[in-house]
Design an enzyme around this catalytic site. Structure first.
Site, short mmCIF file in Angstrom:
data_model
loop_
_atom_site.label_atom_id
_atom_site.label_comp_id
_atom_site.label_asym_id
_atom_site.label_seq_id
_atom_site.Cartn_x
_atom_site.Cartn_y
_atom_site.Cartn_z
N GLU A 212 0.91 -1.23 -0.10
CA GLU A 212 0.03 0.02 0.06
C GLU A 212 0.84 0.92 -0.12
O GLU A 212 1.38 1.59 1.20
CB GLU A 212 -0.83 -0.20 1.17
CG GLU A 212 -1.97 -1.27 1.28
CD GLU A 212 -3.05 -0.98 0.36
OE1 GLU A 212 -3.28 0.13 -0.15
OE2 GLU A 212 -3.84 -1.92 -0.02
N CYS A 246 -2.12 9.51 2.76
CA CYS A 246 -1.90 8.94 1.36
C CYS A 246 -2.92 9.32 0.10
O CYS A 246 -2.30 9.28 -0.77
CB CYS A 246 -1.73 7.29 1.62
SG CYS A 246 -3.28 6.59 2.12
P1 NAD Z 1 8.32 4.75 5.20
O1 NAD Z 1 8.51 4.01 3.93
O2 NAD Z 1 9.29 5.76 5.88
O3 NAD Z 1 7.86 3.79 6.48
C1 NAD Z 1 6.97 2.79 6.45
C2 NAD Z 1 7.66 1.43 7.71
O4 NAD Z 1 8.87 1.03 6.90
C3 NAD Z 1 7.59 1.89 9.03
O5 NAD Z 1 7.38 0.80 9.69
C4 NAD Z 1 9.34 1.90 8.99
O6 NAD Z 1 9.89 1.64 10.25
C5 NAD Z 1 9.70 0.96 8.01
N1 NAD Z 1 11.11 1.28 7.46
C6 NAD Z 1 11.42 2.73 7.15
N2 NAD Z 1 12.61 2.55 6.65
C7 NAD Z 1 12.96 1.43 6.47
C8 NAD Z 1 14.22 0.69 5.83
N3 NAD Z 1 15.14 1.29 5.38
N4 NAD Z 1 14.09 -0.48 5.91
C9 NAD Z 1 13.22 -1.39 6.29
N5 NAD Z 1 12.04 -0.67 6.91
C10 NAD Z 1 11.98 0.69 6.84
O7 NAD Z 1 6.82 5.42 4.92
P2 NAD Z 1 6.40 6.53 5.70
O8 NAD Z 1 7.23 7.77 5.58
O9 NAD Z 1 6.19 6.16 7.19
O10 NAD Z 1 4.97 6.79 4.97
C11 NAD Z 1 4.81 7.93 4.22
C12 NAD Z 1 4.37 7.32 2.72
O11 NAD Z 1 3.46 6.10 3.01
C13 NAD Z 1 3.76 8.05 1.83
O12 NAD Z 1 4.26 7.87 0.37
C14 NAD Z 1 2.36 7.57 1.80
O13 NAD Z 1 1.70 8.06 0.47
C15 NAD Z 1 2.46 6.44 1.95
N6 NAD Z 1 1.25 5.55 2.69
C16 NAD Z 1 0.42 4.83 1.84
C17 NAD Z 1 -0.66 4.60 2.50
C18 NAD Z 1 -1.67 3.53 1.68
O14 NAD Z 1 -2.73 3.15 2.20
N7 NAD Z 1 -1.33 3.39 0.36
C19 NAD Z 1 -1.23 4.74 3.75
C20 NAD Z 1 -0.26 5.76 4.49
C21 NAD Z 1 0.83 6.16 3.89
#
Ligand code: NAD
Length: 457
Positions: A212, A246
């Site tokens: 997602e 999002c």
């Molecule tokens: P992110 O990718 O930074 O983090 C998400 C998860 O990944 C967290 O649990 C984090 O601990 C983990 N993570 C972060 N860096 C990592 C790495 N290097 N290796 C492994 N795991 C890692 O995302 P975010 O900044 O928390 O969220 C924002 C993004 O998410 C936006 O692009 C938004 O559009 C999207 N989003 C999508 C939905 C949806 O339902 N489609 C919902 C909310 C947010």
């Protein structure tokens, strides 16, 4: 060996006992989860306020209320979902009967982001429990207060062999969780860059995924739109959670003939919603951390602002801001904004709109504001997107009958309501037949049976 090896093996062992498969077990777990959320509701409210300055009303509408309603609906439908479903049988299999049998996938991993830290972890959890799985939950470390309360809820409610809570920094916890263990499914919500890392790790074990993700979701306002309502609905969604949503309209494409009128109405609406000083508003959120604050501040630099622009680093506050017609090469039009900045781009021809949207990957959401049904239909058919709305924004997310998910770079797979149950289930195809009648045309020698086969197949 990683820090989680014994715990993950314990989940696998528990799953293999079959304990999670009965209807009674699944129902009991969902009921306990509901009780526990209600018990910790005040703590959750406080934590979400601390992390993102969310009001109790907003928390109910977008976090706790949504999750509780999903549990209630799932409990109501679960027995029916678990039943094998009879489907039609083709002629050659006469007099057999065909069925779809849902079965749990096994041990699944759910990874969540920080913007709706509770809802985005617990909505997939409900589907995974309902489908009879064992589950590992990795929350976002960035919403630290909520991460803690969710830990209390999970650890109080579940046997850790059934649902294991694995908090901490993604960059260390995810490799520990994924590198030495084979899940039956990984469900990830978050940014596309990390989504790629998760997909690669899952691929190494041939584990299926739901991703997602995000993207730049366009919102078109045509000359046939009711501008006052459009302004209210766009501002309501765009500035909710300070734009960290999002399915937020990332940028507006407004017909040049109504641009000034719409911008005027947007400005009025912002003041109506959040007052002259949104920093003092009960309803306006905060940016999650300094990195994102600085990223957003930079996106505004060198842009012409029609409204807002005020910011306060200490409070991680950025005002609802309208950006006038940025260059398509500017950073604000190159990356997902994920904050309270709204670019307004005028257009004169539909072709301009199509080519601008096509410069980006497939968006997660798409919105069209018009009172002309034919025009709306044409746009819905012309643009590829995950999900969307006509004359509103983001509200499709709240309808459990609509599968939620992206396509291409905005995601793989879907969930919510029955679709969550299906995401976390394998559907076994089963044909049941009888020993009699035993049709002779099905067996060799086949010579001379071609006409019969042509009739039957
Ligand atoms: P992110 O990718 O930074 O983090 C998400 C998860 O990944 C967290 O649990 C984090 O601990 C983990 N993570 C972060 N860096 C990592 C790495 N290097 N290796 C492994 N795991 C890692 O995302 P975010 O900044 O928390 O969220 C924002 C993004 O998410 C936006 O692009 C938004 O559009 C999207 N989003 C999508 C939905 C949806 O339902 N489609 C919902 C909310 C947010």
């Amino acid at each position: 060996m990683t820090g989680f090896t014994n715990q993950l093996n314990a989940l696998r062992g528990f799953y293999n006992t079959g304990a999670t498969r009965s209807f009674d077990f699944r129902r009991e777990q969902l009921q306990q989860l509901k009780k526990s959320i209600l018990k910790h509701e005040a703590a959750l409210n406080a934590a979400l306020f601390e992390d993102l300055h969310k009001s109790q009303e907003e928390i109910w509408a977008t976090e706790t209320g949504m999750v509780l309603s999903e549990i209630t609906a799932t409990l109501k439908a679960l027995k029916d979902w678990m039943e094998p479903t009879r489907v039609p049988t083709n002629l050659i299999n006469f007099p057999g009967k065909s069925f779809l049998y849902p079965e749990p996938l096994g041990v699944v991993l759910i990874i969540a982001p920080w913007n709706y830290p509770f809802q985005l972890l617990f909505m997939p959890l409900i589907g995974a429990i309902a489908a009879g799985n064992c589950i590992v939950l990795k929350p976002s470390e960035l919403a630290a207060a909520t991460e803690k309360v969710m830990g209390t809820i999970i650890e109080e409610t579940f046997n850790p062999k059934h649902v294991l809570y694995a908090p901490g920094e993604g960059v260390t916890v995810i490799p520990e969780l994924m590198d030495a263990f084979r899940y039956d499914h990984v469900f990830y919500t978050g940014g596309t860059a990390v989504g790629r890392i998760i997909y690669q790790k899952a691929a190494a074990q041939l584990t299926p995924v739901t991703l997602e993700l995000g993207g730049k979701s366009p919102c078109i306002v045509t000359p046939n739109a009711s501008l006052k309502t459009a302004a209210k609905r766009i501002a309501n969604v765009k500035f909710s959670n300070a734009g960290q949503l999002c399915v937020s309209p990332d940028y507006l494409l407004v017909h040049a003939s109504v641009k000034d009128a719409l911008v005027g109405l947007l400005k009025e609406t912002i003041v109506q919603f959040y007052g002259e000083h949104p920093i003092a508003s009960y309803d306006f959120g905060r940016i999650i951390n300094r990195d994102h604050f600085n990223r957003l501040k930079k996106l505004m630099e060198n842009e012409r602002l029609l409204h807002g622009g005020e910011h306060n680093e200490e409070q991680l506050f950025i005002a609802p801001t309208i950006v006038d017609n940025p260059s398509l090469n500017a950073p604000i039009m190159q990356e997902e904004i994920f904050g309270p900045l709204l670019p307004v781009i005028p257009y004169t021809t539909d072709e301009e709109v199509r080519s601008l949207i096509q410069q980006h990957e497939n968006p997660l959401a798409f919105y069209i504001f018009t009172d002309n049904k034919k025009e709306a239909e044409q746009w819905l058919q012309a643009i590829p997107f995950g999900g969307g709305c006509v004359n509103t924004a983001a509200m499709h997310y709240l309808n459990k009958s609509l599968p939620f998910g992206g396509r291409g770079n905005s995601g793989i797979g879907k969930y919510h309501g029955r679709y969550s149950f299906e995401t976390f289930s394998h559907i076994k195809s089963v044909l049941k037949t009888t020993a009699w009648p035993d049709m002779p045309f099905a067996y060799p020698p086949l010579k001379g049976k071609l006409n019969t086969l042509k009739k039957l197949i």
